[in-house]
Scaffold this motif. Structure first.
Motif, mmCIF file in Angstrom:
data_model
loop_
_atom_site.group_PDB
_atom_site.id
_atom_site.type_symbol
_atom_site.label_atom_id
_atom_site.label_comp_id
_atom_site.label_asym_id
_atom_site.label_seq_id
_atom_site.Cartn_x
_atom_site.Cartn_y
_atom_site.Cartn_z
ATOM 1 N N PHE A 132 0.845 -1.203 0.000
ATOM 2 C CA PHE A 132 0.000 0.000 0.000
ATOM 3 C C PHE A 132 0.879 1.252 0.000
ATOM 4 O O PHE A 132 0.708 2.165 -0.818
ATOM 5 N N TYR A 133 1.835 1.294 0.919
ATOM 6 C CA TYR A 133 2.670 2.491 1.053
ATOM 7 C C TYR A 133 3.720 2.601 -0.057
ATOM 8 O O TYR A 133 4.342 3.663 -0.206
ATOM 9 N N HIS A 134 3.902 1.540 -0.801
ATOM 10 C CA HIS A 134 4.728 1.647 -2.002
ATOM 11 C C HIS A 134 4.017 2.511 -3.045
ATOM 12 O O HIS A 134 4.655 3.297 -3.762
ATOM 13 N N PHE A 135 2.695 2.375 -3.109
ATOM 14 C CA PHE A 135 1.915 3.095 -4.110
ATOM 15 C C PHE A 135 1.386 4.441 -3.618
ATOM 16 O O PHE A 135 1.319 5.405 -4.384
ATOM 17 N N PHE A 136 0.997 4.517 -2.353
ATOM 18 C CA PHE A 136 0.316 5.704 -1.841
ATOM 19 C C PHE A 136 0.892 6.111 -0.483
ATOM 20 O O PHE A 136 1.106 5.268 0.386
ATOM 21 N N LYS A 137 1.066 7.392 -0.296
ATOM 22 C CA LYS A 137 1.652 7.880 0.955
ATOM 23 C C LYS A 137 0.649 7.911 2.096
ATOM 24 O O LYS A 137 1.038 7.989 3.270
ATOM 25 N N SER A 138 -0.663 7.871 1.761
ATOM 26 C CA SER A 138 -1.690 7.982 2.796
ATOM 27 C C SER A 138 -3.030 7.494 2.262
ATOM 28 O O SER A 138 -3.190 7.281 1.048
ATOM 29 N N LYS A 139 -3.984 7.352 3.166
ATOM 30 C CA LYS A 139 -5.348 7.005 2.755
ATOM 31 C C LYS A 139 -5.930 8.093 1.868
ATOM 32 O O LYS A 139 -6.627 7.810 0.883
ATOM 33 N N SER A 140 -5.634 9.338 2.210
ATOM 34 C CA SER A 140 -6.136 10.454 1.411
ATOM 35 C C SER A 140 -5.592 10.406 -0.015
ATOM 36 O O SER A 140 -6.321 10.635 -0.981
ATOM 37 N N ALA A 141 -4.316 10.092 -0.157
ATOM 38 C CA ALA A 141 -3.711 10.001 -1.491
ATOM 39 C C ALA A 141 -4.361 8.883 -2.298
ATOM 40 O O ALA A 141 -4.585 9.021 -3.509
ATOM 41 N N LEU A 142 -4.662 7.770 -1.632
ATOM 42 C CA LEU A 142 -5.359 6.682 -2.317
ATOM 43 C C LEU A 142 -6.741 7.131 -2.756
ATOM 44 O O LEU A 142 -7.170 6.842 -3.881
ATOM 45 N N ALA A 143 -7.466 7.837 -1.895
ATOM 46 C CA ALA A 143 -8.812 8.284 -2.233
ATOM 47 C C ALA A 143 -8.797 9.233 -3.429
ATOM 48 O O ALA A 143 -9.645 9.138 -4.320
ATOM 49 N N VAL A 144 -7.829 10.142 -3.466
ATOM 50 C CA VAL A 144 -7.705 11.055 -4.605
ATOM 51 C C VAL A 144 -7.481 10.265 -5.892
ATOM 52 O O VAL A 144 -8.139 10.498 -6.919
ATOM 53 N N ALA A 145 -6.567 9.312 -5.850
ATOM 54 C CA ALA A 145 -6.274 8.499 -7.031
ATOM 55 C C ALA A 145 -7.463 7.622 -7.411
ATOM 56 O O ALA A 145 -7.736 7.409 -8.596
ATOM 57 N N ALA A 146 -8.184 7.132 -6.411
ATOM 58 C CA ALA A 146 -9.341 6.273 -6.680
ATOM 59 C C ALA A 146 -10.452 7.050 -7.373
ATOM 60 O O ALA A 146 -11.080 6.541 -8.318
ATOM 61 N N LEU A 147 -10.711 8.270 -6.927
ATOM 62 C CA LEU A 147 -11.738 9.084 -7.572
ATOM 63 C C LEU A 147 -11.347 9.446 -8.991
ATOM 64 O O LEU A 147 -12.181 9.446 -9.905
ATOM 65 N N GLU A 148 -10.070 9.734 -9.208
ATOM 66 C CA GLU A 148 -9.597 10.018 -10.561
ATOM 67 C C GLU A 148 -9.747 8.779 -11.449
ATOM 68 O O GLU A 148 -10.164 8.883 -12.620
ATOM 69 N N HIS A 149 -9.420 7.609 -10.906
ATOM 70 C CA HIS A 149 -9.580 6.354 -11.645
ATOM 71 C C HIS A 149 -11.038 6.107 -11.997
ATOM 72 O O HIS A 149 -11.357 5.721 -13.135
ATOM 73 N N LEU A 150 -11.936 6.346 -11.046
ATOM 74 C CA LEU A 150 -13.368 6.157 -11.296
ATOM 75 C C LEU A 150 -13.856 7.103 -12.383
ATOM 76 O O LEU A 150 -14.619 6.703 -13.274
#
Length: 210
Positions: free
Chosen positions: A43-61
């Protein structure tokens, strides 16, 4: 061996489902990793935080699902008013499918996250605002075209688009609160009044997928 790209996609899609079905604040990194079957180190290899994952997830969606769907609905090959009708048909169908597949009407994932993030997650809130502004842009551009064709007589398409979008999101939220897709379908009459044109979405063709 470094984490694979499939792990990143699993994290993105798991995050989307988790925050849509529950809430952004209601899911943790541990929960996301468990549901995605991804180690926490990956997880932390790809994203620095839960917030960073959420930003990327919304962009992906947005890029993988929402934008292509909106481009299809608002295709220039359709007359402007037909685009609005199709928007209402698709929107209602999505609510029915959500109720059938998830057991509840879940509303708009972007709006749901945005209301949570507005106070304490500036990067996430900014991403939500960016995406919702693009949604609103489809409404505004179509109104300009409809006005040029003489289909509607709207003084300020930008302001009307803003009002329409607020009504759309409000209706979607009401459908979530009451777990009632009909809150979305009934909105079509208000949409027609707002733009000053008669719309006749064909809800008789809307069904859940078998």
């Amino acid at each position: 061996m470094p984490p694979t790209s499939t792990a990143r996609i699993r994290l993105l899609e798991t995050m989307i489902d988790a925050i849509w079905e529950r809430s952004y604040g209601g899911v943790s990194v541990d929960t996301i990793c468990e549901r995605a079957d991804v180690r926490k180190g990956s997880f932390y290899h790809f994203f620095k935080s839960k917030s960073a994952l959420a930003v990327a997830a919304l962009e992906h969606l947005w890029e993988s699902q929402s934008r292509p769907a909106m481009d299809d609905i608002f295709s220039p090959s359709r007359p402007p008013l037909r685009r609005f009708e199709l928007l209402m048909e698709v929107w209602y169908q999505k609510c029915l499918e959500c109720l059938h597949e998830k057991g509840r009407v879940l509303g708009c994932p972007y709006f749901n996250v945005g209301t949570e993030a507005a106070g304490g997650e500036p990067e996430l809130a900014a991403k939500v605002s960016e995406i919702l502004n693009q949604y609103q842009g489809y409404l505004e551009a179509t109104q300009h075209e409809a006005k040029a064709r003489g289909d509607v007589d709207i003084d300020d398409p930008a302001q009307t688009a803003e009002c329409l979008f607020s009504m759309i999101e409000g209706s979607s939220t009401q459908a979530r609160i009451h777990n009632d897709p009909e809150r979305v379908r009934h909105f079509s009459e208000a949409f027609s009044r707002m733009i000053g044109a008669e719309l006749n979405p064909d809800f008789s063709q809307v069904t859940t997928k078998p």
